[in-house]
Structure formats: C-alpha cells, structure tokens
Design a protein around this motif. Structure first.
Motif, mmCIF file in Angstrom:
data_model
loop_
_atom_site.group_PDB
_atom_site.id
_atom_site.type_symbol
_atom_site.label_atom_id
_atom_site.label_comp_id
_atom_site.label_asym_id
_atom_site.label_seq_id
_atom_site.Cartn_x
_atom_site.Cartn_y
_atom_site.Cartn_z
ATOM 1 N N ALA A 41 0.820 -1.216 0.000
ATOM 2 C CA ALA A 41 0.000 0.000 0.000
ATOM 3 C C ALA A 41 0.856 1.270 0.000
ATOM 4 O O ALA A 41 0.343 2.373 -0.140
ATOM 5 N N LYS A 42 2.180 1.118 0.138
ATOM 6 C CA LYS A 42 3.053 2.302 0.132
ATOM 7 C C LYS A 42 3.111 2.932 -1.255
ATOM 8 O O LYS A 42 3.460 4.089 -1.403
ATOM 9 N N ALA A 43 2.838 2.123 -2.296
ATOM 10 C CA ALA A 43 2.966 2.626 -3.668
ATOM 11 C C ALA A 43 1.614 2.613 -4.363
ATOM 12 O O ALA A 43 0.706 1.879 -3.969
ATOM 13 N N SER A 44 1.500 3.417 -5.422
ATOM 14 C CA SER A 44 0.264 3.419 -6.204
ATOM 15 C C SER A 44 0.364 2.354 -7.284
ATOM 16 O O SER A 44 1.431 1.780 -7.506
ATOM 17 N N GLY A 45 -0.748 2.147 -7.973
ATOM 18 C CA GLY A 45 -0.754 1.116 -9.019
ATOM 19 C C GLY A 45 -1.348 1.625 -10.309
ATOM 20 O O GLY A 45 -2.239 0.987 -10.871
ATOM 21 N N ILE A 46 -0.866 2.765 -10.784
ATOM 22 C CA ILE A 46 -1.390 3.306 -12.048
ATOM 23 C C ILE A 46 -0.485 2.807 -13.180
ATOM 24 O O ILE A 46 0.692 3.175 -13.244
ATOM 25 N N LEU A 47 -1.030 1.964 -14.016
ATOM 26 C CA LEU A 47 -0.218 1.384 -15.092
ATOM 27 C C LEU A 47 -0.950 1.477 -16.416
ATOM 28 O O LEU A 47 -2.162 1.253 -16.475
ATOM 29 N N SER A 48 -0.204 1.782 -17.464
ATOM 30 C CA SER A 48 -0.838 1.941 -18.773
ATOM 31 C C SER A 48 -1.308 0.584 -19.285
ATOM 32 O O SER A 48 -0.663 -0.447 -19.055
ATOM 33 N N LYS A 49 -2.439 0.621 -20.000
ATOM 34 C CA LYS A 49 -3.007 -0.590 -20.578
ATOM 35 C C LYS A 49 -2.005 -1.204 -21.576
ATOM 36 O O LYS A 49 -1.752 -2.408 -21.565
ATOM 37 N N GLU A 50 -1.402 -0.328 -22.394
ATOM 38 C CA GLU A 50 -0.444 -0.825 -23.402
ATOM 39 C C GLU A 50 0.786 -1.438 -22.753
ATOM 40 O O GLU A 50 1.268 -2.476 -23.186
ATOM 41 N N GLY A 51 1.288 -0.781 -21.731
ATOM 42 C CA GLY A 51 2.484 -1.289 -21.047
ATOM 43 C C GLY A 51 2.200 -2.640 -20.405
ATOM 44 O O GLY A 51 2.997 -3.581 -20.515
ATOM 45 N N LEU A 52 1.035 -2.738 -19.757
ATOM 46 C CA LEU A 52 0.685 -3.996 -19.077
ATOM 47 C C LEU A 52 0.606 -5.164 -20.048
ATOM 48 O O LEU A 52 0.925 -6.306 -19.695
ATOM 49 N N ALA A 53 0.193 -4.852 -21.279
ATOM 50 C CA ALA A 53 0.059 -5.925 -22.268
ATOM 51 C C ALA A 53 1.417 -6.501 -22.675
ATOM 52 O O ALA A 53 1.475 -7.576 -23.269
ATOM 53 N N THR A 86 -10.261 3.684 -22.472
ATOM 54 C CA THR A 86 -9.398 3.424 -21.310
ATOM 55 C C THR A 86 -7.925 3.413 -21.704
ATOM 56 O O THR A 86 -7.535 2.718 -22.634
ATOM 57 N N LYS A 87 -7.126 4.195 -20.994
ATOM 58 C CA LYS A 87 -5.685 4.261 -21.277
ATOM 59 C C LYS A 87 -4.856 3.574 -20.198
ATOM 60 O O LYS A 87 -3.720 3.185 -20.436
ATOM 61 N N ALA A 88 -5.441 3.504 -19.005
ATOM 62 C CA ALA A 88 -4.645 2.949 -17.891
ATOM 63 C C ALA A 88 -5.572 2.285 -16.881
ATOM 64 O O ALA A 88 -6.791 2.471 -16.922
ATOM 65 N N TYR A 89 -4.953 1.502 -16.001
ATOM 66 C CA TYR A 89 -5.706 0.873 -14.909
ATOM 67 C C TYR A 89 -5.102 1.298 -13.580
ATOM 68 O O TYR A 89 -3.907 1.587 -13.503
ATOM 69 N N ILE A 90 -5.962 1.292 -12.564
ATOM 70 C CA ILE A 90 -5.425 1.352 -11.203
ATOM 71 C C ILE A 90 -5.465 -0.079 -10.706
ATOM 72 O O ILE A 90 -6.513 -0.735 -10.731
ATOM 73 N N LEU A 91 -4.310 -0.581 -10.290
ATOM 74 C CA LEU A 91 -4.236 -1.964 -9.825
ATOM 75 C C LEU A 91 -4.059 -2.013 -8.317
ATOM 76 O O LEU A 91 -3.427 -1.130 -7.724
ATOM 77 N N GLY A 272 7.495 2.681 -12.157
ATOM 78 C CA GLY A 272 8.671 1.836 -12.405
ATOM 79 C C GLY A 272 8.352 0.409 -12.808
ATOM 80 O O GLY A 272 9.264 -0.355 -13.139
ATOM 81 N N ILE A 273 7.065 0.054 -12.794
ATOM 82 C CA ILE A 273 6.764 -1.365 -13.003
ATOM 83 C C ILE A 273 6.931 -1.783 -14.466
ATOM 84 O O ILE A 273 7.545 -2.812 -14.756
ATOM 85 N N GLY A 350 -1.290 10.786 -26.454
ATOM 86 C CA GLY A 350 -0.585 10.578 -25.183
ATOM 87 C C GLY A 350 -0.115 9.149 -24.976
ATOM 88 O O GLY A 350 -0.817 8.203 -25.300
ATOM 89 N N ASP A 351 1.101 8.985 -24.473
ATOM 90 C CA ASP A 351 1.613 7.666 -24.079
ATOM 91 C C ASP A 351 2.317 7.869 -22.748
ATOM 92 O O ASP A 351 3.305 8.589 -22.670
ATOM 93 N N MET A 352 1.760 7.225 -21.690
ATOM 94 C CA MET A 352 2.279 7.432 -20.344
ATOM 95 C C MET A 352 3.715 6.956 -20.183
ATOM 96 O O MET A 352 4.441 7.440 -19.327
ATOM 97 N N ASP A 353 4.091 5.952 -20.982
ATOM 98 C CA ASP A 353 5.393 5.332 -20.755
ATOM 99 C C ASP A 353 6.472 5.824 -21.712
ATOM 100 O O ASP A 353 7.580 6.096 -21.302
ATOM 101 N N ARG A 354 6.112 5.881 -23.011
ATOM 102 C CA ARG A 354 7.158 6.014 -24.008
ATOM 103 C C ARG A 354 6.989 7.274 -24.854
ATOM 104 O O ARG A 354 6.286 7.275 -25.865
ATOM 105 N N PRO A 355 7.671 8.368 -24.442
ATOM 106 C CA PRO A 355 7.594 9.597 -25.229
ATOM 107 C C PRO A 355 8.032 9.381 -26.677
ATOM 108 O O PRO A 355 7.515 10.023 -27.584
ATOM 109 N N THR A 356 8.973 8.457 -26.915
ATOM 110 C CA THR A 356 9.446 8.227 -28.290
ATOM 111 C C THR A 356 8.295 7.721 -29.161
ATOM 112 O O THR A 356 8.143 8.117 -30.309
ATOM 113 N N ILE A 357 7.452 6.859 -28.592
ATOM 114 C CA ILE A 357 6.317 6.317 -29.353
ATOM 115 C C ILE A 357 5.273 7.400 -29.582
ATOM 116 O O ILE A 357 4.677 7.503 -30.658
#
Ligand code: FAD
Length: 369
Positions: A41-53, A86-91, A272-273, A350-357
């Motif tokens: 619970a110390k960390a959040s769980g916001i992760l992009s749908k594309e990254g998770l895949a 949907t762009k991201a999930y809270i896990l 960081g995940i 918008g891409d939460m993870d990869r500015p290059t993409i």
C-alpha cells in the motif's frame, strides 16, 4: 549449470524469476517480507493498458478502476486530458504481486520469504563463480551498495493516504498538482479507486530539506483537494521513496541490477513497473545466453539501454525542466501549452510510458490526419 539468485520478490524480481524458469534455469528468490503483500500500500498502481500488455503478467484480477483522463493543475491554470477510451488501470498492488508470486512459483522458482539477505551473504554469492546474482531489491538496494555500483543521485520522497467518502468530479480521471513550493521537483496527485474512495499523495525531491509527511499536510490545504476531501475519512497513510535517476552501471562481473535497484523508473511520474519488468525480461535473455553460451552479462546493460534508455532519458529531461520552474513560469507553461493545443494532443497521442512512441504516433497519424 550455474544457478541464479535474485534478491527481492517485488514485481520485477518475480517477473525475472518466472522468465528464467521458463528458459530452464534453477532460480532462488529471497525476500525479507514474510507476507508478499506487506508494504504494497506504500505505492500506487497506475499502469498503462499498453504497457501492461507487454510484461506477460496476468494482471486482470488486480484491476480496481479504469482511467481515461487526467487533469493537470498549476496555480489557477488547468490542462484537461480526456482520451476516447481506457488508457490505464489502477491496480491493487498487493494482488498484483501475489499474482507474480504465483506465476513465478508455478514456473518452478524457489521463492523464500522471510529471508533478509545481508551484506555478508551478498559478498559470498558475488564471489561464487557458479552463481549469477541479481539485485531486484528496490530503491535502496543492498546488492548495489555492497557490490560497489554507482549511486542513484536523486530520490523522490513520497507520502500517500486513502480517503473514503471523497467527492469526485470524474471517477476515471487522475488529478496532478504541480507546485515546486509544495511538492519540490515533483507533484501531488489524486487517483480514484471508486466513486468515493480516492488516494491522495505527494512527492518531494531528496534534495529538498523537508519531509514528505509535512509536504502532504501542506498539500491538503490545496483548494481543489480540500473540496474533494471535505467530509472524507482518511483510511491509512504511508511514506516511501522512488529513485528518479538510473545508475550509470547495472552489471558488474556476475552481478546485475533490475527495476528500482537499477533506477529503471520514469522520472516524470515515478512509475517503475512497466520499465522494470520489461528490463527484467531482457535480463532473463542475457542471463540465459551467459549460462548456456558463455556470453558476457554486459549484454544486458547494452540491450536494456538500447530498448528503453532514450525513453528514460526523455522522462528525465522533462522532469528536469518542470522541476526547474517557479510558480509563475509553471502557470505560463500551462497557459501556452493550452493555447498551442496540448490538451487535444495528449488526449489523442498521449503515451504514459514512451515519449518516443508518442512522437512517432504524432508524426505518422498527425500528418495523415
Ligand atoms: C508512492 C509511490 C507511488 C508509485 N506509483 C506507481 C505507479 O502508479 N505505477 C508504477 O508503475 N510504479 C509506481 N511506483 C513505483 C513502483 O512501486 C516501483 O517502481 C516498483 O515497486 C519497483 O519494483 P521492484 O520489484 O524493482 O522493487 P520493490 O517493489 O521495491 O521490491 C523490492 C523487494 O526487495 C525486498 N528486499 C529489499 N532488500 C532486501 C534484502 N536485503 N533481502 C531480501 N529482500 C529484500 C523488499 O522486501 C521488496 O519486496 C510508485 C512508488 C511509490 C513509492
């Protein structure tokens, strides 16, 4: 055949363990925690749908909420980003790490909980030519310091708490609050778990001479946040830290670092995940090639920097830029960004993870309309 020892059964260490077992290696993972969910619970769980895949984890049972928007606040200026889907999930971070543990064990990894690996153990494993040692032991890595890896220069000190009974305008949107006065070199945030349960958090740089809990108290005075949490009850609060620079080196002899231990974290958001787990998959390939074909482990360093180095550097540059701005300059930046169409740009590309993409997407789709 050489064995692999991983220190740290966080998401990243467990993804690596699973991949190595699938490649036919004997893997032992040690973690100091008795319960795998401890501290999640110390960390959040916001992760992009594309990254998770891309990380090969069956995360579906950990999904708490979906996200399609973000509102960025600087003083009285706002930038509203709203995607079409949907762009991201809270896990739920506890459920996510439980799933990773189950996948690693099913693949054949020997995961030993309740074992804190000490400096002396690390020295012994480092000097054992039959062992590949991996530090997946988080932001303050014992493996990194014992083995003399270069230091991480900046950390973000965090404090977050959950509130029940909050009033949310949009339960699928996060709010980010930028103010270098309150959240030095980072930001404050809210992330909705449901219509009325929300997480509020703040990060400040380790360069600031302050604590994250006192910054959080200050943050609670923010007008928008105050309105959102009026009458809500705090459920719990947690302090932690995030590395926001990568180590200059992540392989030394038979020792590798992955995840937060290596600083494979987006400096803009502290996520960081996705990068950590993606680098873990690269590490599995390099370790396999080393054990089977005698190839040098340094290939890991080259490969992960080639795959993700530019994105992580861009995150670092963007972070460095907004971290350097005073209140007036931040307001101006927001004003001009709005004027020049930043809201529709990020909503579309918008891409939460990869500015290059994101940039590639803009040029390919933007030009073709
Ligand atoms: C407030 C906050 C919000 C965050 N929000 C997000 C987010 O929304 N999205 C995202 O992607 N990331 C987020 N992060 C970052 C994310 O939590 C980390 O990047 C991620 O947990 C890194 O995983 P890891 O496996 O490398 O390290 P960790 O999860 O830190 O795991 C390391 C493990 O090593 C173990 N360990 C440490 N030392 C030893 C030892 N000596 N012996 C044995 N075991 C040891 C620890 O017990 C721990 O289980 C956030 C972090 C914080 C603090």
């Amino acid at each position: 055949m050489k064995k692999v020892v991983i220190v740290g059964a966080g998401v990243v260490g467990l993804v690596l363990a699973k991949e190595l077992c699938r490649l036919g290696h004997y893997v032992t993972v040690y973690d100091a925690k008795n319960d795998i969910k401890e501290g999640s619970a110390k960390a959040s769980g916001i992760l992009s749908k594309e990254g998770l895949a891309t990380i090969g984890v069956n995360y579906k049972s950990a999904v708490v909420n979906t996200l399609d928007g973000a509102v960025l606040h600087a003083g009285k200026e706002l930038l509203k980003i709203k995607a079409a889907d949907t762009k991201a999930y809270i896990l739920d971070r506890g459920k996510l790490v439980e799933e990773c543990l189950s996948e690693a064990r099913s693949a054949g990894a020997d995961v030993v909980l309740g074992k804190s690996v000490q400096r002396e153990d690390i020295r012994l494993m480092k000097n054992d030519s039959d062992t590949v040692l991996v530090g997946a032991d988080g932001s303050v890595s014992n493996v990194a310091s014992t083995c003399g890896f270069p230091q991480i220069k900046e950390y973000i000190l965090t404090y977050k708490a959950e509130y029940n009974g909050a009033r949310l305008d949009d339960p699928h949107s996060v709010d980010l609050f930028f103010s270098n006065k309150v959240s030095n070199r980072f930001f404050g945030w809210t992330a909705p778990y449901s219509k009325s349960l929300v997480e509020a958090g703040i990060g400040i740089s380790s360069f600031a001479r302050s604590s994250s809990s006192s910054a959080f108290k200050q943050f609670l005075k923010n007008e928008t946040l105050h309105r959102m949490l009026d009458g809500a009850n705090p459920v719990s609060g947690h302090a932690s830290m995030i590395p926001v620079s990568t180590r200059k080196r992540t392989v030394k002899d038979n020792v590798l670092l992955v995840g937060d231990a290596a600083g494979q974290v987006k400096a803009t958001t502290g996520g960081g995940i996705i990068f950590g787990a993606s680098c873990a998959r690269i590490a599995a390939g390099a370790i396999d090639d080393h054990i089977r074909n005698g190839k040098p482990l340094e290939r890991y360093e080259k490969a992960w920097r080639k795959a993700y180095g530019l994105d992580l550097t861009m995150h670092k540059m963007i972070h460095g830029y907004y971290a350097s701005l005073g209140s007036r300059s931040l307001d101006m930046l927001f004003m001009f960004s709005k004027l020049f169409g930043a809201e529709s740009f990020f909503s579309k590309y918008g891409d939460m993870d990869r500015p290059t993409i994101m940039i590639k997407r803009f040029f390919l789709r933007g030009i073709s309309g």
